[in-house]
Design a protein around this motif. Sequence first.
Motif, PDB file in Angstrom:
ATOM      1  N   UNK A 185     -55.893 -11.228  -8.340  1.00 20.42           N
ATOM      2  CA  UNK A 185     -56.169 -11.009  -7.077  1.00 20.42           C
ATOM      3  C   UNK A 185     -57.924 -10.865  -6.997  1.00 20.42           C
ATOM      4  N   UNK A 186     -58.483 -11.635  -6.101  1.00 22.00           N
ATOM      5  CA  UNK A 186     -60.052 -11.611  -5.812  1.00 22.00           C
ATOM      6  C   UNK A 186     -60.358 -10.243  -5.394  1.00 22.00           C
ATOM      7  N   UNK A 187     -61.356  -9.633  -5.835  1.00 19.39           N
ATOM      8  CA  UNK A 187     -62.009  -8.433  -5.640  1.00 19.39           C
ATOM      9  C   UNK A 187     -63.519  -8.800  -5.668  1.00 19.39           C
ATOM     10  N   UNK A 188     -64.205  -8.376  -4.617  1.00 16.76           N
ATOM     11  CA  UNK A 188     -65.664  -8.500  -4.888  1.00 16.76           C
ATOM     12  C   UNK A 188     -66.437  -7.559  -5.648  1.00 16.76           C
ATOM     13  N   UNK A 221     -58.707  -0.317  -1.653  1.00 15.28           N
ATOM     14  CA  UNK A 221     -57.254  -0.945  -1.910  1.00 15.28           C
ATOM     15  C   UNK A 221     -57.470  -2.359  -1.525  1.00 15.28           C
ATOM     16  N   UNK A 222     -56.554  -3.290  -2.318  1.00 12.70           N
ATOM     17  CA  UNK A 222     -56.836  -4.581  -2.039  1.00 12.70           C
ATOM     18  C   UNK A 222     -55.238  -5.026  -1.751  1.00 12.70           C
ATOM     19  N   UNK A 236     -57.850 -27.211  -7.224  1.00 14.03           N
ATOM     20  CA  UNK A 236     -57.004 -26.461  -8.040  1.00 14.03           C
ATOM     21  C   UNK A 236     -56.539 -25.207  -7.672  1.00 14.03           C
ATOM     22  N   UNK A 237     -57.477 -24.336  -6.971  1.00 17.87           N
ATOM     23  CA  UNK A 237     -57.239 -22.784  -6.903  1.00 17.87           C
ATOM     24  C   UNK A 237     -58.102 -22.671  -5.708  1.00 17.87           C
ATOM     25  N   UNK A 238     -57.482 -21.710  -4.751  1.00 19.43           N
ATOM     26  CA  UNK A 238     -58.076 -21.212  -3.791  1.00 19.43           C
ATOM     27  C   UNK A 238     -57.696 -19.729  -3.679  1.00 19.43           C
ATOM     28  N   UNK A 239     -58.888 -19.038  -3.374  1.00 24.01           N
ATOM     29  CA  UNK A 239     -58.868 -17.619  -3.220  1.00 24.01           C
ATOM     30  C   UNK A 239     -59.603 -17.210  -1.494  1.00 24.01           C
ATOM     31  N   UNK A 274     -65.775  -7.461  -8.890  1.00 26.76           N
ATOM     32  CA  UNK A 274     -65.794  -8.259 -10.111  1.00 26.76           C
ATOM     33  C   UNK A 274     -64.987  -7.873 -11.114  1.00 26.76           C
ATOM     34  N   UNK A 275     -64.090  -6.790 -10.648  1.00 29.13           N
ATOM     35  CA  UNK A 275     -62.942  -6.235 -11.299  1.00 29.13           C
ATOM     36  C   UNK A 275     -61.706  -7.096 -11.233  1.00 29.13           C
ATOM     37  N   UNK A 276     -60.938  -7.370 -12.194  1.00 32.24           N
ATOM     38  CA  UNK A 276     -59.741  -8.059 -12.277  1.00 32.24           C
ATOM     39  C   UNK A 276     -58.777  -7.159 -11.626  1.00 32.24           C
ATOM     40  N   UNK A 277     -57.926  -7.675 -10.527  1.00 33.34           N
ATOM     41  CA  UNK A 277     -56.783  -6.753  -9.970  1.00 33.34           C
ATOM     42  C   UNK A 277     -55.641  -7.758 -10.038  1.00 33.34           C
TER      43      UNK A 277
END
Length: 141
Positions: free
Chosen positions: A70-73, A105-106, A126-129, A75-78
């Motif tokens: 999940x994208x998170x501004x 929370x995301x 190829x990928x969209x967030x 920079x931490x991977x969720x």
Amino acid sequence: MHNFPPPTEFLKKHDLRKTPCRMAILESFLNTQTALSHQNIEEFVGEEFDRVTIYRTLTAFEEKGILHKVPDMSGQTKYALCESNCEEHQHKENHVHFKCQKCENVYCLSQIQLPDLHLPQGYKVEEAEFLLSGTCEKCNF
């Protein structure tokens, strides 16, 4: 809220052996409605499993189509649970994510699909967030 099968059935459906770490991590996701970071998961499962074991479990879950990044501004991977249509090595999570500026929370907003983009000839997505930011329903009250 989604209806996911019990953890044991969930693992069996994705051809994964039942291990204490996999069960604990899967239960962490099933018991929350938000995306979780590696640190969040460590807090949920306690000191029972080391960082490497947790990382390997997250990687296996992502490869099998159980979790998606999940994208998170920050920079931490969720990670969040995938819908039932994801397959091994092929995620079909084309929905909007929402990050609350108050609680941080995301959330997956799976009812909102990504817009259909018409790219110039020669471009291939190829990928969209798509990440929205604001205040969640819990923090608005």
